[in-house]
Every structure is written in structure tokens, then in C-alpha cells.
Design a protein around this motif. Sequence first.
Motif, mmCIF file in Angstrom:
data_model
loop_
_atom_site.group_PDB
_atom_site.id
_atom_site.type_symbol
_atom_site.label_atom_id
_atom_site.label_comp_id
_atom_site.label_asym_id
_atom_site.label_seq_id
_atom_site.Cartn_x
_atom_site.Cartn_y
_atom_site.Cartn_z
ATOM 1 N N GLN A 56 -29.609 -11.219 -6.654
ATOM 2 C CA GLN A 56 -29.910 -12.138 -5.549
ATOM 3 C C GLN A 56 -30.272 -13.519 -6.075
ATOM 4 O O GLN A 56 -29.867 -14.541 -5.509
ATOM 5 N N ASP A 145 -25.068 1.746 1.320
ATOM 6 C CA ASP A 145 -26.016 0.643 1.449
ATOM 7 C C ASP A 145 -25.810 -0.391 0.353
ATOM 8 O O ASP A 145 -25.948 -1.607 0.585
ATOM 9 N N TYR A 149 -24.906 -4.363 0.810
ATOM 10 C CA TYR A 149 -25.719 -5.423 0.195
ATOM 11 C C TYR A 149 -24.838 -6.394 -0.587
ATOM 12 O O TYR A 149 -25.005 -7.619 -0.505
ATOM 13 N N GLN A 152 -22.930 -8.550 1.839
ATOM 14 C CA GLN A 152 -23.835 -9.519 2.454
ATOM 15 C C GLN A 152 -24.058 -10.720 1.534
ATOM 16 O O GLN A 152 -24.024 -11.880 1.983
#
Length: 338
Positions: A56, A145, A149, A152
Motif C-alpha cells: 500500500q 479477498d 485488495y 482495489q
Amino acid sequence: MKEFQQFLSNLEDILWFPRVFIQSKNGKSWDDISTKKYFSTAWMDFFSGIHDGTFQGMVDNLINGSTFEQNEKEITEQLTPILDHLEASEPEKGAKKLGVKIDIEKFGRYREMLKEMSAKGIIFDIIQDEEDIRETYFIDFRPADTRSYLIQCLNKILDNPRNSRERKIKELERQISEMEKTNLELSTLLSGSRAEVSELKKKSGEDWETVQSVKKDNSELREQLSKFVDSDKDEATESIKNNKLRMYYLYKLGFLDDAIWNEKLGYEQRVKILCRILQGEPLKIDTAVRYYKLFNSIGSAELRAYEAENERTVFDYIKTLCDIELKNGEFINSLRKK
């Protein structure tokens, strides 16, 4: 140039995560994935980077970097195919206990990384000492999931306002394409409408000519009818204009002879009766002959029926003209001289 190379390096570090996820069959098979660093395996770098926010952080640094806007095209070209591949995949849903392996001969290299991952709860196993060497470690893993992620984060890069120019260009290209398609449809409709208008004008012209022709025919018919009516009027006027002559006919037939009238009826009353008879429409000869024969067929059933139906009408009218006493059924004898 140096900045561009650094940008490419940062972008490559980011893309490594979705690429190895795809190569490892949605994160389930890491045996054939080559290592990226000396002190860690590929699966260590992947799960640690996802768990501790390293991935991230790289995404945010790329978005906020000074070279982001200059390399929008490169970003789009690199991210789009990977993103498409991720969106097309269908990894397992829910949590599963994933077993991952290391080369136990290289445990010395990986020991510190394994301890760190154990302390963070990324792997279940607790590394107690240097003698606690294992080949397989277990991770609580959610493939679906993890894929969501990654998608996203990649979309965050593509959808960032600073990466809007490329999207604006594509949107404008799309709008231009739609406008061209719409213009083509409108042109086709307009061409068809013009053809219809031309056909309507042609038909309107033909209808106008037809109307004019009908008007002309009507005018000629009116003229002919007017001549016919005028001729008929002339003939009718000629035959009835001499009223004195008509009275003379009645005289010659005996209707003006005082000898047949009751002397109590004055001339004015007699004339009113005769005028009433003369006011009727013209009578055809064959019809008059038929009536003549009827009224001379004394005692016939047809005559009796006619008299029964119409005698009252004649009686009521004669009664309004005469001041003498009239009796129903005998009024004709009352008019005649006895």
C-alpha cells in the motif's frame, strides 16, 4: 532520465505483487516462484508486503510522486492487462490454511524474516530458537479477498485524479465515436425524410392538379345544370304563366259552371277550392290516367280504402273555406247544386 528509471523501478516493485499472485495460481502454489531477495522467499515478501502495508505504501508513493503525471500512459499500459487478468480470475472464497515451504539448508538466511512474520501473526508457527527448523509453515490465507485488495489498489492508481488526462482522452474519443455514430444515424434519417418530403411534394402537386380538374368539371356541371334549370323554368313558366288561360280550361271542363255549385258558396270560396287543387306539383300523364281510372271505379275496394283514409283530410280543409254547414260523408253533395 534518472527520474524515469526510478519511476520504472517503483512501478515494477508494485506490479511484482499482482504478477506473483497470478503466477502462484492465486497465491496457492509458491514452489516454482523465484526469490526476489537474499534473506527471504517470494511468498515471504508477498504476504509480508500485503500484511504490513508495504504494498500500500508503494502505491501511495507512486501516486504522490513527481513523475506520476509525466508517465500516465506508461502506467495505464502496464496496469491494464494485469488488472484485466485479475478481474477475469475466480479464486477460492473464504479462509484456508495455506502451507508454504522453505529450503531448510537456507534457514539461516530466512530465520529473522520468519521470526518477524511469526511475531506479526502472518504465519501460525512460533520460531523458538535456532534449532527449531521446519520445512513447512502455515498462513491463514483468503485468496478471493487478496485478489480484491490487489484490484482495489491498482484501480486506485488508474482512477487517481492525477491520472485523469489519459482517461479524459479516452472518454473524449468515446464521445466522439458516439457522436459520429449519432451523426450517421441522423444523416440517414434526414436523407430518408428528404426523400419523403420530396415524394409528398410530388403527390401534393398531383393532388392539386386533380383538385383543379375536379373544380373545372364541377364548374362545367354547374353551368350545364344552370342552363337545364333555366330551360326547365322557362318551360314551366310558359305553361303556367297565363292564369286566365288555366281558369278558362276549368271553365271549358265545367268546373266554373254555376249550375254545379251550391248557390250558398260565393265565388271567392269556390275559387279557393279550385286554387288548392291547382297548387299541387306537376302530374305525369300515366299517373293521372291511373288516378282517373281509380276515381271512376265506383264501388271498387281500392277506391273505398282511399276514401276511408283521405276523406277526412279533404273534409277538414273544405270546412275551413266554407261558411255553410257541412256534414261528414255528405260534404261533396253540400257543395254541389241540388
